[in-house]
Design an enzyme around this catalytic site. Structure first.
Site, PDB file in Angstrom:
ATOM      1  N   HIS A  64       0.837  -1.211   0.000  1.00  0.00           N
ATOM      2  CA  HIS A  64       0.000   0.000   0.000  1.00  0.00           C
ATOM      3  C   HIS A  64       0.865   1.252   0.000  1.00  0.00           C
ATOM      4  O   HIS A  64       1.217   1.790   1.047  1.00  0.00           O
ATOM      5  CB  HIS A  64      -0.919  -0.008   1.227  1.00  0.00           C
ATOM      6  N   LEU A  67       2.744   6.360  -5.085  1.00  0.00           N
ATOM      7  CA  LEU A  67       3.965   6.849  -5.744  1.00  0.00           C
ATOM      8  C   LEU A  67       3.717   8.140  -6.507  1.00  0.00           C
ATOM      9  O   LEU A  67       4.656   8.773  -6.984  1.00  0.00           O
ATOM     10  CB  LEU A  67       4.542   5.776  -6.666  1.00  0.00           C
ATOM     11  N   ARG A  68       2.450   8.538  -6.605  1.00  0.00           N
ATOM     12  CA  ARG A  68       2.046   9.863  -7.116  1.00  0.00           C
ATOM     13  C   ARG A  68       2.265  10.078  -8.604  1.00  0.00           C
ATOM     14  O   ARG A  68       1.969  11.177  -9.092  1.00  0.00           O
ATOM     15  CB  ARG A  68       2.753  10.994  -6.345  1.00  0.00           C
ATOM     16  N   ASN A  98      -4.672   6.287  -7.178  1.00  0.00           N
ATOM     17  CA  ASN A  98      -5.240   7.648  -7.105  1.00  0.00           C
ATOM     18  C   ASN A  98      -4.257   8.688  -7.624  1.00  0.00           C
ATOM     19  O   ASN A  98      -3.892   9.637  -6.952  1.00  0.00           O
ATOM     20  CB  ASN A  98      -5.700   7.982  -5.685  1.00  0.00           C
ATOM     21  N   ASP A 155      -8.846   3.001  -3.798  1.00  0.00           N
ATOM     22  CA  ASP A 155      -8.296   3.531  -2.551  1.00  0.00           C
ATOM     23  C   ASP A 155      -8.523   5.035  -2.425  1.00  0.00           C
ATOM     24  O   ASP A 155      -8.230   5.810  -3.329  1.00  0.00           O
ATOM     25  CB  ASP A 155      -6.797   3.251  -2.468  1.00  0.00           C
ATOM     26  N   HIS A 182     -10.638   0.568   0.710  1.00  0.00           N
ATOM     27  CA  HIS A 182     -10.440   1.598   1.733  1.00  0.00           C
ATOM     28  C   HIS A 182     -11.820   1.746   2.381  1.00  0.00           C
ATOM     29  O   HIS A 182     -12.726   2.320   1.789  1.00  0.00           O
ATOM     30  CB  HIS A 182      -9.985   2.898   1.048  1.00  0.00           C
ATOM     31  N   ASP A 311       0.916   2.648   3.758  1.00  0.00           N
ATOM     32  CA  ASP A 311       0.075   3.724   3.206  1.00  0.00           C
ATOM     33  C   ASP A 311       0.927   4.985   2.988  1.00  0.00           C
ATOM     34  O   ASP A 311       0.505   6.100   3.267  1.00  0.00           O
ATOM     35  CB  ASP A 311      -1.120   4.017   4.133  1.00  0.00           C
ATOM     36  N   HIS A 315       3.168  14.208   0.551  1.00  0.00           N
ATOM     37  CA  HIS A 315       2.575  15.495   0.204  1.00  0.00           C
ATOM     38  C   HIS A 315       3.659  16.548   0.347  1.00  0.00           C
ATOM     39  O   HIS A 315       4.494  16.468   1.253  1.00  0.00           O
ATOM     40  CB  HIS A 315       1.415  15.853   1.129  1.00  0.00           C
TER      41      HIS A 315
END
Lengths: 432, 355
Positions: A64, A67-68, A98, A155, A182, A311, A315
């Site tokens: 989980h 990696l953006r 996501n 998620d 989720h 997770d 950011h």
């Protein structure tokens, strides 16, 4: 042909029941030979790492992470996220969908897996279960699987509609994929920014009730029960409440294939750690009460929990340096997971080292069907972590490999120092 | 599935939250919890002394010091009160409101604070719709920050002026407050507790002086767990029963802007919780009636009560200026620089303050 010999170490491979002094030889991305110290037969010419005093274990697996990429490279890239993973001892990560755009297509899945991304370790995309993760239309799971997806999940955007979730579970079972949920009934968490309870009341913040998690876990388990398909697998992401764990426990007693993961922050921290609006203690699911936190510890020690998963949610600094109710959810976790698990699960709560390693390698690998990973038997993947299980060190987020620094564990004492991480037979990380 | 949680068999010794460093600046007032009893006495004493001081000497206290008011929410009382207080001490004030500044263009609170500091602000008075915003601003600027209301969280100067008002009525002429000054006193706080920063600051402050805080309101606006906020807090759902026990009553407005979709039947609410002249006469004929304002006549209280002899609402407003003078002074001057002549009464009598 590349060959790498790791000599003088203590091989710990819980899946194979090995716990003793061994040398190990990797050749062509595979484990070629395992022998008592000094007895490798085909190690001539191989590069050698001296693992004296160190533990050699299967590379860690985190199912989980965020990696953006694509689309949010200012938070993390596949290159920086996997470099952080390698530094944390991980050789395989499950990448959540996501991204921007949402990974709901074979094209995006393949883009993530392309060599140009510069991944330091293996990335296993988890594709979106529904189109755009909007919870309405199921994606083509067979096509996603053949492009490389290892599971499906929306998620961060839980599938609320019973019919859609039922269809997702059924369709995933037919192609042999897991559905990762989720679990959050978002109808109960509108405008909420932390766990519901006395701390949220005192801080003047709206709270997310534990039922928002447990109700959806119970709903999902009911759907799996009704499906009556032995192939269907529900995996509950980042479990944070005692009530949700109780539901998972009961489902397993009833013979269902329902698994769950717990993140280090959920077995270590509580809503009291929010302190005065520390946005590095803001994530979803939120930090819960001490009773819920204690239930996570108990469930890990009791074996109800199938995997530790971080997770990892990077950011940028500017996104977290804002009012608590405007800050995004999530913390990074790849570089602290092993250090925290060894310091707390192993040392403080006396969980045997082999069981900790299993929760971070063999079990998560098995959960997502990552063949040849999570173990170090002859023929399996040349993925290993070589670490000093006793060494203590202080984590400094600023020195981390992740592009982002959003963590509540900055300055914490860690146990277990990674010396090398070997991914597919190559040295993916070496400590300075 | 009987047991929700597995029984805890082991003695766990999990990591504890680290000690925090707030407030960074000794002149800040973020929460009423920042104030020791000594600090509380200091503020109350200075409020009285400053109120009584000749305006022509008072305005030398903070002559030309720079105080900035940063307002993310609309306000009448608070803004004017702080502004008058700072100006009474001779300070220069500047007002930045979110609707006519670069905040509209997306400037963050941190950047706004750093900009104000660079412009010479020596203290910032912040009203913000996000709970916790003053902590962020103080950490970013390290200036003295005065919390003039943060979201649903706290509003320390309101609790201080409420305390001053209650003392004027129940303990006139007292020279010093201590842990038992309000022993035996019950103060009811009635209405929308959930969304009220005034309620939170008062329920933390009043019990420290020995008062019992009785919260009263419907479940939707007053969750049971509110009693866990601190010691000395209880819930009484029956308004008339609460009134009967009260030596002071604080009425709150229903915060329509924070209801977040919650549906309330206002007729039912009024039937159960509106403070009417009949209720007040029957159940609390001597209790001062407080309200932080703005009041909505005909909803939480009737016009007759608002304008009636027990109403302390305008006294609260007057006390606000005195308290805020003391708090602004404390923000900019170290206590050792301030004139604390012994024997100054904390509060004038009610009559005196009305004069």
């Amino acid at each position: 042909m590349t060959a790498l010999a790791i000599k003088g170490g203590h091989l710990l491979d819980p899946a194979a029941g090995v716990d003793g002094a061994r040398d190990i030889l990797f050749k062509d991305n595979r484990v070629a030979e395992i022998a008592p110290h000094g007895k490798l037969k085909s190690a001539n010419g191989a590069e050698t790492l001296n693992a004296k005093g160190l533990v050699v274990a299967p590379g860690l697996v985190d199912i989980h992470v965020h990696l953006r990429e694509p689309g949010q490279g200012y938070k993390e890239t596949i290159a920086t996220g996997t470099a952080a993973a390698a530094a944390g001892g991980f050789t395989a990560v499950g990448a959540m969908p996501n991204t921007t755009p949402v990974n709901d297509s074979p094209e995006t899945t393949r883009w993530m897996l392309a060599p140009e991304r510069g991944a330091a370790i293996r990335v296993f995309p988890i594709a979106a279960a529904t189109r755009g993760s909007k919870g309405e239309a199921i994606n083509d799971f067979a096509a996603l699987k053949s492009a490389g997806a290892v599971a499906v999940s929306d998620d961060g955007h839980p599938i609320l509609k019973d019919g859609v979730m039922r269809e997702a579970l059924a369709a995933a079972a037919r192609v042999g994929l897991s559905v990762i949920q989720h679990a959050e009934d978002t109808r109960m968490t509108q405008g909420a920014h932390m766990n519901a309870g006395p701390v949220a009341f005192r801080l003047g913040l709206r709270g997310m009730p534990v039922e928002a998690e447990s109700n959806l876990v119970e709903r999902d388990i009911r759907l799996v029960t009704e499906l009556r398909d032995a192939r269907s697998h529900l995996h509950v992401a980042h479990t944070s409440t005692a009530a949700a764990l109780a539901a998972v426990r009961q489902a397993r007693r009833n013979g269902l294939r329902v698994t769950c993961e717990v993140a280090p922050h959920h077995f270590l921290l509580t809503d009291e750690h929010v302190g005065f609006y520390n946005t590095h203690a803001k994530m979803n699911p939120p930090l819960r009460s001490a009773a819920d936190r204690d239930a996570m510890i108990e469930a890990i020690l009791d074996g109800v929990v199938d995997a530790i998963a971080t997770d990892h949610a990077p950011h940028a600094m500017h996104e977290k340096e804002v009012e608590f109710d405007r800050a995004p959810n999530g913390i990074i976790g790849l570089e602290t997971a092993l250090g925290l698990c060894l310091r707390w699960l192993h040392r403080e709560w006396k969980m045997p080292l082999g069981r900790v390693i299993s929760l971070m390698s063999a079990q998560p690998a098995a959960l997502l069907g990552l063949k040849g990973r999570g173990t170090l038997t002859v023929g399996s993947c040349a993925d290993a972590v070589i670490f000093d299980p006793k060494a203590e060190w202080t984590y400094r987020a600023a020195d981390g490999k992740s592009k982002s620094k959003n963590t509540p564990f900055d300055g914490w004492t860690m146990q277990g120092k990674v010396h090398w991480t070997i991914s597919d037979g190559r040295i993916a990380y070496a400590s300075a | 599935m009987n047991a929700i949680a597995a029984p805890v068999r082991r003695k766990l010794n999990p990591p504890q939250p680290a000690a925090h460093q707030f407030p960074y600046h000794p002149g800040s007032l973020l929460s009423v919890n920042d104030l020791s009893l000594e600090a509380l006495n200091h503020i109350l004493t200075r409020a009285t002394a400053l109120e009584q001081q000749d305006p022509l000497t008072r305005d030398r206290i903070l002559a030309k010091r720079r105080v900035t008011l940063l307002f993310y929410e609309s306000s009448t009382r608070t803004r004017t009160s702080f502004e008058l207080a700072a100006k009474s001490l001779g300070a220069d004030t500047a007002l930045i409101s979110s609707l006519s500044s670069s905040i509209e263009k997306g400037e963050s609170l941190k950047d706004t604070g750093l900009t104000l500091r660079a412009l010479g602000a020596e203290a910032i008075i912040l009203r913000h719709n996000s709970s916790g915003a003053p902590w962020l601003l103080e950490e970013a600027t390290r200036l003295p920050v005065l919390n003039a209301g943060d979201g649903m969280h706290e509003y320390p100067t309101q609790a201080l002026l409420d305390l001053r008002t209650i003392l004027q009525h129940l303990r006139p002429g007292i020279a010093k407050v201590g842990a038992d000054t309000l022993a035996g006193v019950t103060v009811s706080i009635v209405g929308d507790i959930l969304h009220s920063r005034v309620a939170r600051s008062n329920m933390l402050l009043l019990p420290r002086l020995g008062a019992r805080v009785l919260l009263c309101g419907p479940k939707e606006l007053l969750p049971e767990l509110a009693t866990g906020t601190g010691p000395g807090i209880a819930i009484e759902r029956d308004f008339e029963a609460a009134l009967r026990e009260s030596q002071a009553v604080m009425m709150l407005r229903i915060q329509a802007e924070r209801l977040a979709g919650l549906q309330l039947d206002l007729d039912q609410y009024k039937a159960a919780y509106q403070l009417t002249g009949d209720r007040l006469r029957a159940f609390a004929p001597h209790a001062p009636v407080l309200h932080p304002g703005p009041i909505i006549r005909g909803l939480e209280l009737t016009a007759g009560v608002a304008d009636g002899p027990q109403s302390a609402i305008l006294e609260q407003v007057r006390n606000g200026v005195a308290i805020r003078m003391a708090v602004v002074e404390r923000a900019l001057k170290h206590p050792s620089d301030q004139d604390l002549s012994p024997g100054t009464p904390l509060t004038a009598s009610v009559e005196g303050s009305r004069a």
